[in-house]
Enzyme design. Structure first.
Site, PDB file in Angstrom:
ATOM      1  N   GLY A   1      51.019  39.490  47.454  1.00 55.01           N
ATOM      2  CA  GLY A   1      51.681  40.976  47.694  1.00 55.01           C
ATOM      3  C   GLY A   1      51.196  41.854  46.772  1.00 55.01           C
ATOM      4  O   GLY A   1      50.220  42.340  46.573  1.00 55.01           O
TER       5      GLY A   1
ATOM      6  N   GLY B   1      81.724  60.282  56.515  1.00 56.50           N
ATOM      7  CA  GLY B   1      81.589  59.244  57.593  1.00 56.50           C
ATOM      8  C   GLY B   1      80.609  59.503  58.759  1.00 56.50           C
ATOM      9  O   GLY B   1      79.765  58.381  59.248  1.00 56.50           O
TER      10      GLY B   1
ATOM     11  N   GLU C   1      52.074  50.301  49.328  1.00 57.17           N
ATOM     12  CA  GLU C   1      51.115  50.866  48.557  1.00 57.17           C
ATOM     13  C   GLU C   1      51.403  50.581  46.923  1.00 57.17           C
ATOM     14  O   GLU C   1      51.244  51.481  46.173  1.00 57.17           O
ATOM     15  CB  GLU C   1      51.016  52.230  48.763  1.00 57.17           C
ATOM     16  CG  GLU C   1      50.101  52.581  50.043  1.00 57.17           C
ATOM     17  CD  GLU C   1      48.712  52.686  49.744  1.00 57.17           C
ATOM     18  OE1 GLU C   1      47.887  52.078  50.489  1.00 57.17           O
ATOM     19  OE2 GLU C   1      48.220  53.083  48.657  1.00 57.17           O
ATOM     20  N   GLY C   2      52.105  49.307  46.774  1.00 52.69           N
ATOM     21  CA  GLY C   2      52.341  49.077  45.490  1.00 52.69           C
ATOM     22  C   GLY C   2      53.937  49.438  45.096  1.00 52.69           C
ATOM     23  O   GLY C   2      54.237  50.466  45.345  1.00 52.69           O
TER      24      GLY C   2
HETATM   25  C1  LIG Z   1      56.598  47.740  56.512  1.00 55.78           C
HETATM   26  C2  LIG Z   1      55.431  47.546  55.762  1.00 55.78           C
HETATM   27  C3  LIG Z   1      54.244  47.920  56.005  1.00 55.78           C
HETATM   28  C4  LIG Z   1      53.074  47.327  55.239  1.00 55.78           C
HETATM   29  N1  LIG Z   1      51.999  47.683  55.689  1.00 55.78           N
HETATM   30  C5  LIG Z   1      50.872  46.826  55.071  1.00 55.78           C
HETATM   31  C6  LIG Z   1      49.652  47.112  55.727  1.00 55.78           C
HETATM   32  O1  LIG Z   1      49.337  48.123  56.627  1.00 55.78           O
HETATM   33  N2  LIG Z   1      48.626  46.629  55.004  1.00 55.78           N
HETATM   34  C7  LIG Z   1      48.835  45.523  53.967  1.00 55.78           C
HETATM   35  O2  LIG Z   1      47.795  45.014  53.541  1.00 55.78           O
HETATM   36  N3  LIG Z   1      50.016  45.514  53.583  1.00 55.78           N
HETATM   37  C8  LIG Z   1      50.858  46.124  53.966  1.00 55.78           C
HETATM   38  N4  LIG Z   1      52.407  46.003  53.398  1.00 55.78           N
HETATM   39  C9  LIG Z   1      52.499  44.962  52.245  1.00 55.78           C
HETATM   40  C10 LIG Z   1      52.909  45.626  51.044  1.00 55.78           C
HETATM   41  O3  LIG Z   1      52.013  46.417  50.525  1.00 55.78           O
HETATM   42  C11 LIG Z   1      53.555  44.495  50.141  1.00 55.78           C
HETATM   43  O4  LIG Z   1      54.935  44.437  50.669  1.00 55.78           O
HETATM   44  C12 LIG Z   1      53.973  45.045  48.683  1.00 55.78           C
HETATM   45  O5  LIG Z   1      52.617  45.295  48.189  1.00 55.78           O
HETATM   46  C13 LIG Z   1      54.598  44.071  47.925  1.00 55.78           C
HETATM   47  O6  LIG Z   1      54.301  42.879  48.123  1.00 55.78           O
HETATM   48  P1  LIG Z   1      55.429  41.679  48.431  1.00 55.78           P
HETATM   49  O7  LIG Z   1      56.190  42.235  49.664  1.00 55.78           O
HETATM   50  O8  LIG Z   1      54.705  40.177  48.495  1.00 55.78           O
HETATM   51  O9  LIG Z   1      56.345  41.643  47.230  1.00 55.78           O
HETATM   52  P2  LIG Z   1      56.066  40.986  45.786  1.00 55.78           P
HETATM   53  O10 LIG Z   1      54.660  41.059  45.374  1.00 55.78           O
HETATM   54  O11 LIG Z   1      56.547  39.467  45.814  1.00 55.78           O
HETATM   55  O12 LIG Z   1      57.208  41.464  44.751  1.00 55.78           O
HETATM   56  C14 LIG Z   1      58.691  41.225  44.857  1.00 55.78           C
HETATM   57  C15 LIG Z   1      59.387  41.999  43.755  1.00 55.78           C
HETATM   58  O13 LIG Z   1      58.843  41.659  42.532  1.00 55.78           O
HETATM   59  C16 LIG Z   1      58.387  42.707  41.857  1.00 55.78           C
HETATM   60  N5  LIG Z   1      57.383  42.415  40.989  1.00 55.78           N
HETATM   61  C17 LIG Z   1      56.009  41.786  41.425  1.00 55.78           C
HETATM   62  N6  LIG Z   1      55.187  41.359  40.266  1.00 55.78           N
HETATM   63  C18 LIG Z   1      55.781  42.237  39.299  1.00 55.78           C
HETATM   64  C19 LIG Z   1      55.321  42.352  38.067  1.00 55.78           C
HETATM   65  N7  LIG Z   1      54.413  42.092  37.310  1.00 55.78           N
HETATM   66  N8  LIG Z   1      56.138  43.156  37.223  1.00 55.78           N
HETATM   67  C20 LIG Z   1      57.351  43.664  37.586  1.00 55.78           C
HETATM   68  N9  LIG Z   1      57.748  43.507  38.913  1.00 55.78           N
HETATM   69  C21 LIG Z   1      57.029  42.598  39.860  1.00 55.78           C
HETATM   70  C22 LIG Z   1      57.978  43.596  43.005  1.00 55.78           C
HETATM   71  O14 LIG Z   1      58.059  44.853  42.299  1.00 55.78           O
HETATM   72  C23 LIG Z   1      59.067  43.501  43.729  1.00 55.78           C
HETATM   73  O15 LIG Z   1      60.294  43.913  43.280  1.00 55.78           O
HETATM   74  C24 LIG Z   1      53.352  46.534  54.079  1.00 55.78           C
HETATM   75  C25 LIG Z   1      54.756  46.144  53.870  1.00 55.78           C
HETATM   76  C26 LIG Z   1      55.881  46.472  54.634  1.00 55.78           C
HETATM   77  C27 LIG Z   1      57.223  46.396  53.971  1.00 55.78           C
END
Ligand SMILES: Cc1cc2nc3c(=O)[nH]c(=O)nc-3n(C[C@H](O)[C@H](O)[C@H](O)COP(=O)(O)OP(=O)(O)OC[C@H]3O[C@@H](n4cnc5c(N)ncnc54)[C@H](O)[C@@H]3O)c2cc1C
Length: 408
Positions: A135, A365, A388-389
């Site tokens: 992610g 409410g 997007e991050g």
């Molecule tokens: C509704 C939705 C639509 C999306 N659409 C797309 C799409 O079209 N195409 C696509 O490719 N992706 C898409 N995404 C994916 C999205 O970009 C990822 O969910 C996002 O990048 C976070 O990755 P993750 O969910 O694996 O969270 P993780 O990376 O597992 O993060 C979990 C938590 O840990 C924190 N964390 C992780 N690493 C660190 C660090 N080094 N320092 C501090 N904190 C950290 C994060 O900030 C977060 O709070 C979508 C996601 C959603 C929910």
């Protein structure tokens, strides 16, 4: 280079008012229904296609606006209407930008029209980068693309997740590893044409917000695509990989900066979406506070309520300023020496989360029910701090840029 200005010109005002009209008359009235249905609002996308809002031409015009304000202004208005429906309308743009940024002229001409379809038969596209174990940490991507030289085909295997429009798209753009040694520099993007065998939709996610936007896993099981589906072509890929290997040997600094600049340029658009949602909730709260009476007077007569509205509006305007500055910088090639793109996304997305929560509080409410839209807007707003991050990743990027040190 266009001077930075806060004044929209006449043409921009005309486009803004037109988009606002569509958001108010078509998107907003449909918002609650599609949120409940949790389905792609095809009839609304079709309406957007009919009037020219769902088309590459429209986005290209806004994108190339030299003031940089075209895209943020468009995003703010559409997302003011409703975030889930607006994402269904602009989601295809993610995949289209992937092709525009990396594709050859022939690829752009062949695939982008198939992403949008036409008003009589609208299509959507998906951009698939995220994976279950990749992610925030894009470099740990596992989806693998291997070149079969004898057939001039790429064979792709892996599982993508969180893909907006994943599985229902006519065209999927998939990012895959072509050289595992190079981390994120060893990735390449591929077009998966309509009806390609081996691509299927996995789980469709039931989400907290933006429920009108389809989000799903995409499974790639021995997907074979012709060599011509590699975005940019094989020769360019080989050159890029050779450069990346060379730069990796020298420390990799310049490659890293180029990748970062791309994100800095795209993040303000997400900030603008957040500004749209925040503004929508603020407007509902302001109207409500003026008309709801308690203790014999409108609740806005209390500083406790009025000051909240003052803070909400101040944050929204500050967020828009950061978004517009970063968008202007991106279009005019200004270096992001303080990660201004990430800054704008961080501040605007956190503002949307906070402002929509404040709006619920002001409606009491009623704010907590689905009779009023702020409940939905609050659920929707949470996405801006994730996709997007995440906010944490934005802070990491800003801190690394400011300090020049690899903060973890
Ligand atoms: C509704 C939705 C639509 C999306 N659409 C797309 C799409 O079209 N195409 C696509 O490719 N992706 C898409 N995404 C994916 C999205 O970009 C990822 O969910 C996002 O990048 C976070 O990755 P993750 O969910 O694996 O969270 P993780 O990376 O597992 O993060 C979990 C938590 O840990 C924190 N964390 C992780 N690493 C660190 C660090 N080094 N320092 C501090 N904190 C950290 C994060 O900030 C977060 O709070 C979508 C996601 C959603 C929910």
């Amino acid at each position: 280079m266009a001077e930075f200005t806060m004044d929209l010109n006449d043409e921009q005002k005309e486009v803004r008012d037109w988009l606002h009209g569509f958001a108010a008359d078509v998107i907003r009235p449909a918002a609650a229904e599609w949120d409940e249905r949790e389905e792609t609002p095809w009839p609304v996308i079709q309406e957007a296609a009919k009037v020219g809002i769902y088309s590459l031409d429209f986005y290209a015009q806004q994108y190339f606006d030299p003031t940089g304000l075209g895209i943020p202004m468009a995003m703010e208005e559409l997302f003011w209407g409703d975030a889930g429906i607006a994402l269904s309308i602009v989601g295809t743009g993610l995949a289209a930008v992937g092709v525009l940024a990396n594709g050859t002229e022939e690829q752009i001409g062949t695939w982008i029209p198939q992403m949008y379809g036409d008003a009589g038969d609208v299509k959507v596209a998906a951009f698939c980068s995220s994976e279950p174990d990749a992610g925030s940490d894009v470099a740990s991507m596992r989806t693998r693309a291997v070149y079969d030289e004898a057939k001039d085909e790429w064979v792709i295997n892996g599982t993508k997740t969180w893909a907006t429009n994943g599985g229902i798209a006519n065209v999927h753009v998939v990012v895959a590893v072509v050289d595992p040694e190079l981390g994120s520099k060893g990735h390449a993007s591929f077009i998966i044409p309509p009806g390609t065998e081996g691509l299927s939709q996995g789980q469709k996610f039931k989400k907290h917000g933006i429920r009108a936007s389809h989000t799903a896993e995409v499974i790639l099981d021995n997907v074979r695509v012709p060599g011509s589906c590699l975005l940019g072509g094989k020769e360019k890929l080989d050159e890029r990989l050779a450069r990346a290997r060379e730069k990796a040997r020298q420390g990799g600094e310049r490659v890293k900066n180029a990748a970062m600049a791309t994100f800095e340029a795209s993040r303000p658009a997400v900030g603008a979406m957040a500004v749209g949602t925040a503004r929508a909730a603020y407007e509902v709260a302001l109207d409500y506070a003026k008309t709801r009476e308690q203790f014999g007077r409108p609740i806005i007569d209390n500083q406790g309520v009025a000051f909240q509205l003052a803070d909400m509006r101040t944050s929204i305007d500050a967020a828009r300023l950061l978004v517009w500055r970063a968008s202007w910088m991106a279009v005019n090639g200004k270096p992001f020496t303080a990660a201004e793109g990430s800054m704008s996304k961080l501040f605007a997305s956190e503002t949307a989360k906070k402002v929509t929560a404040q709006a619920i509080q002001i409606l009491g409410g009623n704010g907590y029910t689905r009779e009023y839209p702020v409940e939905r807007m609050h659920r929707d707003a949470a996405i801006y701090t994730i996709f997007e991050g995440t906010s944490e990743i934005q802070r990491l990027v800003i801190a690394r840029t400011l300090s020049g040190t690899p903060i973890r």
